[in-house]
Scaffold this motif. Structure first.
Motif, short mmCIF file in Angstrom:
data_model
loop_
_atom_site.label_atom_id
_atom_site.label_comp_id
_atom_site.label_asym_id
_atom_site.label_seq_id
_atom_site.Cartn_x
_atom_site.Cartn_y
_atom_site.Cartn_z
N ALA A 53 0.83 -1.21 0.00
CA ALA A 53 0.00 0.00 0.00
C ALA A 53 0.86 1.26 0.00
O ALA A 53 0.58 2.22 -0.72
N THR A 54 1.93 1.26 0.79
CA THR A 54 2.81 2.43 0.85
C THR A 54 3.55 2.61 -0.47
O THR A 54 3.72 3.73 -0.94
N ASN A 55 4.00 1.51 -1.06
CA ASN A 55 4.65 1.60 -2.38
C ASN A 55 3.68 2.18 -3.41
O ASN A 55 4.07 3.00 -4.24
N ALA A 56 2.43 1.74 -3.34
CA ALA A 56 1.42 2.25 -4.29
C ALA A 56 1.25 3.76 -4.11
O ALA A 56 1.22 4.52 -5.09
N ARG A 57 1.17 4.21 -2.87
CA ARG A 57 0.99 5.64 -2.61
C ARG A 57 2.23 6.43 -3.03
O ARG A 57 2.13 7.55 -3.52
N ARG A 58 3.42 5.84 -2.85
CA ARG A 58 4.65 6.53 -3.27
C ARG A 58 4.70 6.62 -4.79
O ARG A 58 5.07 7.66 -5.35
N LEU A 59 4.33 5.56 -5.49
CA LEU A 59 4.28 5.61 -6.95
C LEU A 59 3.24 6.63 -7.42
O LEU A 59 3.45 7.33 -8.41
N HIS A 60 2.14 6.75 -6.70
CA HIS A 60 1.14 7.77 -7.03
C HIS A 60 1.73 9.17 -6.87
O HIS A 60 1.42 10.07 -7.64
N ASP A 61 2.59 9.36 -5.85
CA ASP A 61 3.24 10.66 -5.66
C ASP A 61 4.13 10.99 -6.86
O ASP A 61 4.35 12.15 -7.18
N LEU A 62 4.63 9.96 -7.52
CA LEU A 62 5.46 10.15 -8.71
C LEU A 62 4.62 10.21 -9.99
O LEU A 62 5.17 10.20 -11.09
N SER A 63 3.29 10.23 -9.84
CA SER A 63 2.34 10.22 -10.97
C SER A 63 2.46 8.95 -11.80
O SER A 63 2.31 8.97 -13.02
N LEU A 64 2.73 7.85 -11.14
CA LEU A 64 2.87 6.56 -11.81
C LEU A 64 1.85 5.57 -11.26
O LEU A 64 1.37 5.71 -10.14
N SER A 65 1.58 4.55 -12.03
CA SER A 65 0.64 3.52 -11.61
C SER A 65 1.27 2.62 -10.54
O SER A 65 2.45 2.27 -10.60
N ALA A 66 0.46 2.23 -9.59
CA ALA A 66 0.91 1.32 -8.53
C ALA A 66 1.25 -0.06 -9.09
O ALA A 66 1.97 -0.82 -8.46
N TRP A 67 0.75 -0.35 -10.25
CA TRP A 67 1.02 -1.66 -10.86
C TRP A 67 2.50 -1.83 -11.20
O TRP A 67 2.96 -2.95 -11.41
N LEU A 68 3.26 -0.75 -11.24
CA LEU A 68 4.70 -0.87 -11.54
C LEU A 68 5.44 -1.70 -10.50
O LEU A 68 6.48 -2.28 -10.79
N GLN A 69 4.90 -1.79 -9.28
CA GLN A 69 5.57 -2.59 -8.27
C GLN A 69 5.49 -4.09 -8.57
O GLN A 69 6.18 -4.89 -7.94
N LEU A 70 4.71 -4.46 -9.57
CA LEU A 70 4.66 -5.86 -9.98
C LEU A 70 5.92 -6.29 -10.73
O LEU A 70 6.22 -7.49 -10.80
N ILE A 71 6.67 -5.35 -11.26
CA ILE A 71 7.88 -5.71 -12.02
C ILE A 71 8.89 -6.42 -11.13
O ILE A 71 9.29 -7.55 -11.44
N PRO A 72 9.34 -5.83 -10.00
CA PRO A 72 10.27 -6.59 -9.17
C PRO A 72 9.63 -7.83 -8.56
O PRO A 72 10.31 -8.85 -8.35
N MET A 73 8.33 -7.77 -8.29
CA MET A 73 7.66 -8.94 -7.73
C MET A 73 7.67 -10.11 -8.72
O MET A 73 7.78 -11.26 -8.31
N ALA A 74 7.57 -9.81 -10.01
CA ALA A 74 7.62 -10.87 -11.02
C ALA A 74 8.99 -11.55 -11.02
O ALA A 74 9.09 -12.78 -11.15
N PHE A 75 10.05 -10.77 -10.85
CA PHE A 75 11.39 -11.35 -10.74
C PHE A 75 11.47 -12.25 -9.51
O PHE A 75 12.03 -13.35 -9.57
N GLY A 76 10.94 -11.79 -8.39
CA GLY A 76 10.96 -12.59 -7.16
C GLY A 76 10.18 -13.88 -7.31
O GLY A 76 10.61 -14.94 -6.86
N LEU A 77 9.02 -13.82 -7.96
CA LEU A 77 8.22 -15.01 -8.18
C LEU A 77 8.96 -16.00 -9.08
O LEU A 77 8.96 -17.21 -8.82
#
Length: 142
Positions: A53-77
């Motif tokens: 949730a905090t990552n999503a809000r931080r990405l929103h502060d950067l005017s970016l979609s919260a879905w971007l946090q899925l990129i590193p998560m995909a590597f982890g998976l």
């Protein structure tokens, strides 16, 4: 508004200071609670959700979609799947830099994944937010 579920306070963006303090608290709490034998991993789920949730809000502060946090998560998976493919906890792969072996590929892929996570967190932690309001809400004054 569909943004209302982002967090309890209803804020839609998180500045750098809030993000760093939240990440520090979440990391410490997860490390302490995660050390509890058997159920520690399950007990860390609230902190994982808070981090997302905090990552999503931080990405929103950067005017970016919260879905971007899925990129590193995909590597982890992918690394987790590869780990269990190679034997999992019963037969963990030995670290190796020989690319011709599956263990070597796992070592290299793990290093790349660690770099992707590090780069993502350094990026959202240090890049200043956008000035003024954006589609996600008002800018954080801090």
């Amino acid at each position: 508004s569909w943004h209302g579920a982002d967090n309890c306070a209803g804020e839609r963006v998180a500045g750098r200071r809030e993000w760093w303090l939240t990440m520090l608290g979440n990391t410490l709490a997860s490390a302490i609670v995660g050390a509890v034998p058997t159920i520690g991993t399950l007990l860390t789920l609230p902190w994982i959700i808070a981090t997302l949730a905090t990552n999503a809000r931080r990405l929103h502060d950067l005017s970016l979609s919260a879905w971007l946090q899925l990129i590193p998560m995909a590597f982890g998976l992918a690394i987790a799947v590869f780990y269990f493919y190679l034997g999992g906890p019963d037969n963990p792969p030995e670290p190796s830099w020989v690319l011709a072996s599956p263990a070597g590929l796992f070592t290299i892929a793990s290093a790349v994944t660690a770099f992707v996570y590090l780069a993502f967190y350094v990026w959202i932690g240090f890049v200043p937010g956008r000035k003024g309001s954006n589609v996600f809400g008002e800018a954080d004054p801090a």
